[in-house]
Design a protein around this motif. Structure first.
Motif, PDB file in Angstrom:
ATOM      1  N   PHE A 240      39.095  40.606  54.404  1.00  0.00           N
ATOM      2  CA  PHE A 240      37.796  39.853  54.190  1.00  0.00           C
ATOM      3  C   PHE A 240      36.998  40.316  55.550  1.00  0.00           C
ATOM      4  O   PHE A 240      36.023  40.368  55.324  1.00  0.00           O
ATOM      5  N   TYR A 241      37.240  40.875  56.477  1.00  0.00           N
ATOM      6  CA  TYR A 241      36.828  41.361  57.666  1.00  0.00           C
ATOM      7  C   TYR A 241      36.008  42.782  57.302  1.00  0.00           C
ATOM      8  O   TYR A 241      35.153  42.968  57.827  1.00  0.00           O
ATOM      9  N   ALA A 242      36.930  43.474  56.702  1.00  0.00           N
ATOM     10  CA  ALA A 242      36.548  44.776  56.174  1.00  0.00           C
ATOM     11  C   ALA A 242      35.196  44.865  55.290  1.00  0.00           C
ATOM     12  O   ALA A 242      34.508  45.340  55.259  1.00  0.00           O
ATOM     13  N   ALA A 243      35.513  43.646  54.379  1.00  0.00           N
ATOM     14  CA  ALA A 243      34.357  43.451  53.432  1.00  0.00           C
ATOM     15  C   ALA A 243      32.978  43.199  54.090  1.00  0.00           C
ATOM     16  O   ALA A 243      32.028  43.476  53.894  1.00  0.00           O
ATOM     17  N   TYR A 244      33.282  42.238  55.342  1.00  0.00           N
ATOM     18  CA  TYR A 244      32.084  41.608  55.912  1.00  0.00           C
ATOM     19  C   TYR A 244      31.420  42.923  56.754  1.00  0.00           C
ATOM     20  O   TYR A 244      29.990  42.912  56.851  1.00  0.00           O
ATOM     21  N   ILE A 245      32.061  43.867  57.240  1.00  0.00           N
ATOM     22  CA  ILE A 245      31.371  45.071  58.030  1.00  0.00           C
ATOM     23  C   ILE A 245      31.162  46.182  56.897  1.00  0.00           C
ATOM     24  O   ILE A 245      30.473  47.298  57.417  1.00  0.00           O
ATOM     25  N   PHE A 246      31.354  46.209  55.654  1.00  0.00           N
ATOM     26  CA  PHE A 246      31.241  47.065  54.910  1.00  0.00           C
ATOM     27  C   PHE A 246      29.880  47.075  54.419  1.00  0.00           C
ATOM     28  O   PHE A 246      29.180  46.293  54.155  1.00  0.00           O
ATOM     29  N   ALA A 247      29.251  48.227  54.843  1.00  0.00           N
ATOM     30  CA  ALA A 247      27.688  48.358  54.804  1.00  0.00           C
ATOM     31  C   ALA A 247      26.788  49.145  53.786  1.00  0.00           C
ATOM     32  O   ALA A 247      25.628  49.107  53.672  1.00  0.00           O
ATOM     33  N   VAL A 248      27.466  49.669  52.728  1.00  0.00           N
ATOM     34  CA  VAL A 248      26.789  50.266  51.588  1.00  0.00           C
ATOM     35  C   VAL A 248      26.914  49.509  50.236  1.00  0.00           C
ATOM     36  O   VAL A 248      27.753  48.949  50.136  1.00  0.00           O
ATOM     37  N   VAL A 249      26.142  49.794  49.489  1.00  0.00           N
ATOM     38  CA  VAL A 249      26.273  49.467  47.961  1.00  0.00           C
ATOM     39  C   VAL A 249      26.217  50.372  47.069  1.00  0.00           C
ATOM     40  O   VAL A 249      25.133  51.480  46.841  1.00  0.00           O
ATOM     41  N   MET A 283      35.695  42.745  67.635  1.00  0.00           N
ATOM     42  CA  MET A 283      36.981  42.031  67.996  1.00  0.00           C
ATOM     43  C   MET A 283      36.786  40.449  67.829  1.00  0.00           C
ATOM     44  O   MET A 283      37.522  40.015  67.206  1.00  0.00           O
ATOM     45  N   THR A 284      35.656  40.067  68.393  1.00  0.00           N
ATOM     46  CA  THR A 284      35.399  38.543  68.495  1.00  0.00           C
ATOM     47  C   THR A 284      34.995  38.085  67.085  1.00  0.00           C
ATOM     48  O   THR A 284      35.645  37.174  66.411  1.00  0.00           O
ATOM     49  N   ALA A 285      34.352  38.988  66.413  1.00  0.00           N
ATOM     50  CA  ALA A 285      34.040  38.559  64.930  1.00  0.00           C
ATOM     51  C   ALA A 285      35.283  38.454  64.025  1.00  0.00           C
ATOM     52  O   ALA A 285      35.910  37.658  63.245  1.00  0.00           O
ATOM     53  N   TYR A 286      36.082  39.646  64.373  1.00  0.00           N
ATOM     54  CA  TYR A 286      37.553  39.599  63.609  1.00  0.00           C
ATOM     55  C   TYR A 286      38.256  38.369  64.050  1.00  0.00           C
ATOM     56  O   TYR A 286      39.018  37.629  63.244  1.00  0.00           O
ATOM     57  N   ALA A 287      38.262  38.129  65.264  1.00  0.00           N
ATOM     58  CA  ALA A 287      39.220  37.048  65.619  1.00  0.00           C
ATOM     59  C   ALA A 287      38.680  35.542  65.060  1.00  0.00           C
ATOM     60  O   ALA A 287      39.647  34.747  64.592  1.00  0.00           O
ATOM     61  N   HIS A 288      37.330  35.342  64.753  1.00  0.00           N
ATOM     62  CA  HIS A 288      36.874  34.281  64.149  1.00  0.00           C
ATOM     63  C   HIS A 288      37.454  34.365  62.483  1.00  0.00           C
ATOM     64  O   HIS A 288      37.874  33.146  62.166  1.00  0.00           O
ATOM     65  N   MET A 289      37.395  35.404  61.811  1.00  0.00           N
ATOM     66  CA  MET A 289      38.019  35.581  60.688  1.00  0.00           C
ATOM     67  C   MET A 289      39.508  35.134  60.735  1.00  0.00           C
ATOM     68  O   MET A 289      39.873  34.450  59.563  1.00  0.00           O
ATOM     69  N   LEU A 290      40.329  35.793  61.588  1.00  0.00           N
ATOM     70  CA  LEU A 290      41.852  35.865  61.754  1.00  0.00           C
ATOM     71  C   LEU A 290      42.004  34.172  61.914  1.00  0.00           C
ATOM     72  O   LEU A 290      42.847  33.395  61.329  1.00  0.00           O
ATOM     73  N   GLU A 291      41.119  33.432  62.898  1.00  0.00           N
ATOM     74  CA  GLU A 291      41.255  31.942  63.051  1.00  0.00           C
ATOM     75  C   GLU A 291      41.207  31.237  61.902  1.00  0.00           C
ATOM     76  O   GLU A 291      42.035  30.010  61.680  1.00  0.00           O
ATOM     77  N   TRP A 297      48.256  27.134  60.547  1.00  0.00           N
ATOM     78  CA  TRP A 297      49.045  26.952  61.601  1.00  0.00           C
ATOM     79  C   TRP A 297      48.646  26.702  62.852  1.00  0.00           C
ATOM     80  O   TRP A 297      49.331  26.831  64.026  1.00  0.00           O
ATOM     81  N   GLY A 298      47.468  26.212  62.865  1.00  0.00           N
ATOM     82  CA  GLY A 298      46.893  25.783  64.270  1.00  0.00           C
ATOM     83  C   GLY A 298      46.670  26.858  65.302  1.00  0.00           C
ATOM     84  O   GLY A 298      46.681  26.638  66.360  1.00  0.00           O
ATOM     85  N   ILE A 299      46.419  28.131  65.053  1.00  0.00           N
ATOM     86  CA  ILE A 299      46.317  29.210  65.986  1.00  0.00           C
ATOM     87  C   ILE A 299      44.897  29.334  66.291  1.00  0.00           C
ATOM     88  O   ILE A 299      44.055  29.765  65.388  1.00  0.00           O
ATOM     89  N   ARG A 300      44.283  29.476  67.428  1.00  0.00           N
ATOM     90  CA  ARG A 300      43.195  29.404  67.771  1.00  0.00           C
ATOM     91  C   ARG A 300      42.696  30.642  68.398  1.00  0.00           C
ATOM     92  O   ARG A 300      43.725  31.460  68.646  1.00  0.00           O
ATOM     93  N   GLU A 301      41.520  30.807  68.603  1.00  0.00           N
ATOM     94  CA  GLU A 301      40.854  32.151  69.075  1.00  0.00           C
ATOM     95  C   GLU A 301      41.331  32.613  70.268  1.00  0.00           C
ATOM     96  O   GLU A 301      41.674  33.980  70.598  1.00  0.00           O
ATOM     97  N   ASP A 302      41.541  31.663  71.287  1.00  0.00           N
ATOM     98  CA  ASP A 302      42.151  32.063  72.556  1.00  0.00           C
ATOM     99  C   ASP A 302      43.424  32.644  72.568  1.00  0.00           C
ATOM    100  O   ASP A 302      43.760  33.755  73.398  1.00  0.00           O
ATOM    101  N   THR A 303      44.300  32.263  71.507  1.00  0.00           N
ATOM    102  CA  THR A 303      45.621  32.594  71.329  1.00  0.00           C
ATOM    103  C   THR A 303      45.414  34.038  70.780  1.00  0.00           C
ATOM    104  O   THR A 303      46.089  35.110  71.014  1.00  0.00           O
ATOM    105  N   ILE A 304      44.798  34.110  69.624  1.00  0.00           N
ATOM    106  CA  ILE A 304      44.567  35.342  68.957  1.00  0.00           C
ATOM    107  C   ILE A 304      44.079  36.586  69.985  1.00  0.00           C
ATOM    108  O   ILE A 304      44.545  37.719  69.860  1.00  0.00           O
ATOM    109  N   LEU A 305      43.225  36.169  70.832  1.00  0.00           N
ATOM    110  CA  LEU A 305      42.621  37.137  71.789  1.00  0.00           C
ATOM    111  C   LEU A 305      43.204  37.138  73.230  1.00  0.00           C
ATOM    112  O   LEU A 305      42.612  37.457  74.206  1.00  0.00           O
TER     113      LEU A 305
END
Length: 332
Positions: A240-249, A283-291, A297-305
């Motif tokens: 999903f994050y790769a799709a978010y940063i995919f920049a061409v059509v 990295m922060t944007a990816y962490a948001h997506m992963l969170e 499982w209740g895993i928050r961004e501070d744990t992810i990063l």
């Protein structure tokens, strides 16, 4: 003789309850097809389960239907659904053996069906969506390109040396898997995931398999493996994050049709000279997506990063090898 003429509803913005979504023919408002097939609703008890639409209104899987003529319904949609139902009954192997174009059409139908519902609702002046698709020229252009290849459902079509999407088919370990069905989509990035039984299918539409190539090493590591649900969540976050940063059509072009032709042949072009394929990884944007994906499982961004240079991973070890996992134990 096959009808090789493509339908373009975008030319006149012909999104109504009285035009077939697939061919444009005039229909009555009663002629409709389910976005999520009846076999899917029945198998996973989805009929009354809620779906949140873009305008924040709530629908159910059973209520979500699209305008569809009888011909397209019986000759194109139902045969596709029958194929998918039979393949899914055989689990991972059955779905892997399907022609990728059929899986693209199946996922594309559900994605576009959800989208077209939004676009028809936007014609109602009393509905104020938070994100109006019809007012975004760039998004409309993407959808128009996507619909041109989705019409392979109706018009015999060959994609020349490309598939208009990336498909990932993954096996989920049943040990701690509590969800027989799971569905998620992101309309603006055209990313879609569906879990049926022990098989998850993740798809990025309209990327010509570029994201699959970018994540090829990771996908290869999952071959023959059963993923714990938390590992599936991480895999989805990466796609999903790769799709978010995919920049061409991609652009699609129909080769000139000859009188004897029985199918259309499509070529594709991506402008990778003046445009970067991917925007920079953040990295922060990816962490948001992963969170978001790890919410159960209740895993928050501070744990992810916790290590800012190396976000938490349940899939890969520090040596980039696959981590076998039967149980997830929350840290004390």
């Amino acid at each position: 003789m096959n009808d090789l003429k493509l339908y373009d509803p975008f030319e006149k913005m012909q999104f109504t309850d009285t035009n077939c979504f697939l061919c444009g023919t005039d229909i009555t408002s009663e002629q409709r097809a389910p976005v999520f097939a009846e076999w899917l609703q029945h198998t996973y008890n989805l009929k009354d389960k809620e779906l949140l639409l873009l305008d924040k209104s709530v629908s159910t899987f059973g209520q979500l239907t699209i305008p569809c003529c009888d011909h397209c319904h019986t000759q194109h949609l139902l045969p596709l659904e029958n194929e998918i139902e039979q393949a899914s009954a055989k689990g991972l192997e059955g779905l892997q053996q399907l022609p990728p174009q059929r899986l693209f059409q199946w996922i594309g139908k559900m994605y576009y069906g959800t989208l077209i519902t939004e676009m028809i609702r936007e014609t109602n002046p009393l509905i104020m969506p938070e994100y109006a698709i019809t007012e975004d020229p760039k998004m409309l252009g993407k959808i128009r390109s996507f619909f041109s290849v989705l019409q392979s459902l109706r018009v015999p079509m060959v994609f020349s040396d490309f598939l208009p999407c990336s498909l990932f088919i993954l096996s989920v370990d049943p040990t701690e898997d509590e969800l027989p069905f799971e569905y998620q989509d992101e309309l603006t990035t055209m990313c879609f995931s569906i879990k049926i039984g022990s098989v998850a299918i993740i798809c990025t539409l309209l990327d010509n398999e570029i994201i699959k190539k970018a994540l090829g090493k990771l996908y290869k590591l999952t071959e023959g493996k059963q993923l714990h649900p938390i590992q599936l969540a991480e895999f989805k976050a990466r796609v999903f994050y790769a799709a978010y940063i995919f920049a061409v059509v991609p652009e699609y072009f129909v080769r000139q049709v000859k009188p004897e032709d029985k199918q259309l042949i499509l070529d594709t072009l991506i402008d990778d000279v003046t445009n970067e394929i991917f925007n920079p990884w953040d990295m922060t944007a990816y962490a948001h997506m992963l969170e978001e994906m790890l919410k159960p499982w209740g895993i928050r961004e501070d744990t992810i990063l916790e290590n800012p240079k190396q976000p938490i991973s349940f899939l890969l070890s520090e040596e980039n090898t696959f981590i076998p996992m039967l149980h997830y134990k929350k840290p004390a």
